[in-house]
Write an enzyme that holds these catalytic residues in place. Structure first.
Site, PDB file in Angstrom:
ATOM      1  N   LYS A  20     102.277  15.525  35.521  1.00 52.12           N
ATOM      2  CA  LYS A  20     102.204  15.713  34.070  1.00 52.12           C
ATOM      3  C   LYS A  20     101.891  17.152  33.695  1.00 52.12           C
ATOM      4  O   LYS A  20     102.186  17.590  32.589  1.00 52.12           O
ATOM      5  CB  LYS A  20     101.159  14.767  33.458  1.00 52.12           C
ATOM      6  CG  LYS A  20     101.597  13.320  33.479  1.00 52.12           C
ATOM      7  CD  LYS A  20     100.812  12.473  32.493  1.00 52.12           C
ATOM      8  CE  LYS A  20     101.349  11.048  32.489  1.00 52.12           C
ATOM      9  NZ  LYS A  20     100.605  10.168  31.571  1.00 52.12           N
ATOM     10  N   LYS A  66     110.887   7.235  38.972  1.00 51.12           N
ATOM     11  CA  LYS A  66     110.519   5.926  38.417  1.00 51.12           C
ATOM     12  C   LYS A  66     110.946   5.842  36.948  1.00 51.12           C
ATOM     13  O   LYS A  66     111.009   6.866  36.254  1.00 51.12           O
ATOM     14  CB  LYS A  66     109.009   5.674  38.566  1.00 51.12           C
ATOM     15  CG  LYS A  66     108.158   6.519  37.680  1.00 51.12           C
ATOM     16  CD  LYS A  66     106.759   5.948  37.476  1.00 51.12           C
ATOM     17  CE  LYS A  66     106.079   6.821  36.428  1.00 51.12           C
ATOM     18  NZ  LYS A  66     104.835   6.403  35.923  1.00 51.12           N
ATOM     19  N   LYS A  70     108.410   5.630  30.282  1.00 48.52           N
ATOM     20  CA  LYS A  70     108.558   5.696  28.833  1.00 48.52           C
ATOM     21  C   LYS A  70     108.537   7.124  28.324  1.00 48.52           C
ATOM     22  O   LYS A  70     108.929   7.388  27.199  1.00 48.52           O
ATOM     23  CB  LYS A  70     107.550   4.798  28.112  1.00 48.52           C
ATOM     24  CG  LYS A  70     106.073   4.959  28.472  1.00 48.52           C
ATOM     25  CD  LYS A  70     105.212   4.176  27.453  1.00 48.52           C
ATOM     26  CE  LYS A  70     104.295   3.137  28.051  1.00 48.52           C
ATOM     27  NZ  LYS A  70     102.969   3.651  28.422  1.00 48.52           N
TER      28      LYS A  70
HETATM   29  P1  AMP Z   1     101.840   3.343  31.669  1.00 53.08           P
HETATM   30  O1  AMP Z   1     103.165   3.305  31.000  1.00 53.08           O
HETATM   31  O2  AMP Z   1     101.694   4.598  32.476  1.00 53.08           O
HETATM   32  O3  AMP Z   1     100.688   3.080  30.754  1.00 53.08           O
HETATM   33  O4  AMP Z   1     101.868   2.175  32.739  1.00 53.08           O
HETATM   34  C1  AMP Z   1     101.436   0.858  32.474  1.00 53.08           C
HETATM   35  C2  AMP Z   1     101.623  -0.004  33.694  1.00 53.08           C
HETATM   36  O5  AMP Z   1     103.009  -0.130  34.020  1.00 53.08           O
HETATM   37  C3  AMP Z   1     100.948   0.538  34.952  1.00 53.08           C
HETATM   38  O6  AMP Z   1     100.404  -0.545  35.682  1.00 53.08           O
HETATM   39  C4  AMP Z   1     102.071   1.175  35.706  1.00 53.08           C
HETATM   40  O7  AMP Z   1     101.844   1.224  37.090  1.00 53.08           O
HETATM   41  C5  AMP Z   1     103.214   0.223  35.382  1.00 53.08           C
HETATM   42  N1  AMP Z   1     104.508   0.908  35.481  1.00 53.08           N
HETATM   43  C6  AMP Z   1     104.898   1.998  34.779  1.00 53.08           C
HETATM   44  N2  AMP Z   1     106.142   2.361  35.119  1.00 53.08           N
HETATM   45  C7  AMP Z   1     106.546   1.489  36.087  1.00 53.08           C
HETATM   46  C8  AMP Z   1     107.763   1.337  36.850  1.00 53.08           C
HETATM   47  N3  AMP Z   1     108.780   2.175  36.684  1.00 53.08           N
HETATM   48  N4  AMP Z   1     107.823   0.326  37.733  1.00 53.08           N
HETATM   49  C9  AMP Z   1     106.794  -0.530  37.888  1.00 53.08           C
HETATM   50  N5  AMP Z   1     105.636  -0.448  37.213  1.00 53.08           N
HETATM   51  C10 AMP Z   1     105.504   0.547  36.315  1.00 53.08           C
END
Ligand code: AMP
Ligand code: TRP
Length: 331
Positions: free
Chosen positions: A112, A193, A196
């Site tokens: 980041k 990966k 968002k």
């Molecule tokens: P965040 O969007 O960073 O708040 O992520 C929220 C949850 O979604 C966390 O548990 C991440 O590990 C999971 N996560 C985010 N992106 C992925 C992805 N591409 N594949 C699987 N899990 C994800």
């Protein structure tokens, strides 16, 4: 003993199929035989600049989505992180336990911060706040995607260091990751990966995407060079990613899918995959719209904050005592 479960998602953008398959679906599955706390981690979201009005909207969007995917407020405590001030408080204390060197090794921070002229101190100390989230609830299990594994390992180290310095206080939590689905990859680049925050919206499917957008995005997803449909994450990462998504949304095995598409082209696979995703997401989207309009999520969050604060305050009383802090309010 029943398990304590805690997890959180940042209200920093539209929730993706990666968030859903890697994290949210596990949240739903785990709420039945555990005492579960699921948080909208807005304090984590402000480690990078957020527009205040938009942030407020996204908090409500995410809360409505929690309900729409099947989190049940009778089983799980759903709340917003900033409503329970113990998170910031314990976050600070744990900043005084974690080492700079440990924080510097976090790959999420490095990613980041890359290419930025400046980053906030909060982005750097982010894992201490995340550890606080988890440890406040005496959590034994944390369902997350693969990208959070390193943060979870650091949380365990912080808990053990605190316990050995101040006496048994925290439960050392375990990470819960799915075997398939813990790392859903981008549609435009199977080496990254699905995220968002990726500037290219074609790289991800959002839970609230329209059926037409889903069809277009899946149709344009990159595939690998030869024509063969086979599961081989190393040799054929793009097609393997599509097979994982297909298997999880249609509830079919990867082997079954490979057999079904033997001798068929990528076109057929993508067409059916898009329909499987649409079929899976449509009922969630309908529920989401109904909840978002009803205002039901607000009541759930209000009650959730009360329940969460009670549990968190009990932990904080013990933490203050162990560390030797204040405590006059209660004497
Ligand atoms: P965040 O969007 O960073 O708040 O992520 C929220 C949850 O979604 C966390 O548990 C991440 O590990 C999971 N996560 C985010 N992106 C992925 C992805 N591409 N594949 C699987 N899990 C994800
Ligand atoms: N850091 C997590 C992410 O970006 C979100 C998060 C914050 C979290 N606190 C948490 C996840 C506690 C699990 C437990 O995905």
């Amino acid at each position: 003993m029943s398990h304590r479960v805690f997890s959180g998602i940042q209200p920093s953008g539209q929730i993706t199929l990666g968030n859903y398959l890697g994290a949210l679906r596990q949240f739903v599955a785990m709420q039945h035989d555990a005492k579960a706390f699921y948080c909208v981690v807005d304090l984590h979201a402000i480690t990078v600049a957020q527009d205040p009005a938009l942030l407020r909207e996204r908090i409500m969007d995410l809360a409505a989505l929690y309900l729409a995917v099947g989190l049940d407020p009778r089983e799980s405590t759903l709340f917003v992180q900033s409503d329970v001030s113990a998170h910031s408080e314990l976050g600070w204390i744990l900043q005084c336990v974690v080492h700079m060197g440990e924080l510097s090794r976090m790959t999420q921070f490095k990613e980041k911060a890359e290419g930025k002229d400046t980053v906030t101190a909060g982005l750097f100390t982010y894992p201490a706040l995340m550890a606080a989230d988890i440890l406040l609830y005496r959590t034994s299990r944390v369902p997350v995607g693969e990208d959070q594994k390193q943060h979870l390992e650091l949380t365990r180290d912080i808990a053990m260091r605190f316990n050995s310095r101040f006496g048994e206080t925290f439960v050392v939590p375990e990470v819960m990751m799915l075997k398939e689905g813990a790392r859903i990859m981008s549609l435009d680049d199977p080496a990254r990966k699905m995220s968002k925050s990726n500037p290219n919206p074609q790289s991800r499917i959002e839970i609230l995407d329209s059926p037409d957008d889903i069809r277009k995005k899946v149709g344009r997803a990159v595939t690998d060079s030869d024509r063969e449909i086979r599961y081989d994450p190393q040799g054929k990462p793009a097609v393997s990613n599509l097979l994982v998504i297909y298997s999880l949304t249609a509830d079919m095995t990867i082997d079954g899918l490979v057999a079904q598409y033997e001798g068929k082209g990528y076109g057929a696979l993508k067409k059916d995959l898009a329909e499987a995703i649409v079929a899976h997401l449509t009922p969630i989207q309908e529920k989401y719209r109904e909840i978002r309009q009803s205002g039901r999520a607000e009541d759930v969050l209000r009650q959730g904050a009360i329940t969460a604060a009670q549990v968190a305050e009990e932990t904080m009383d013990l933490v203050r005592e162990r560390v030797g802090l204040g405590g006059f309010r209660r004497r």
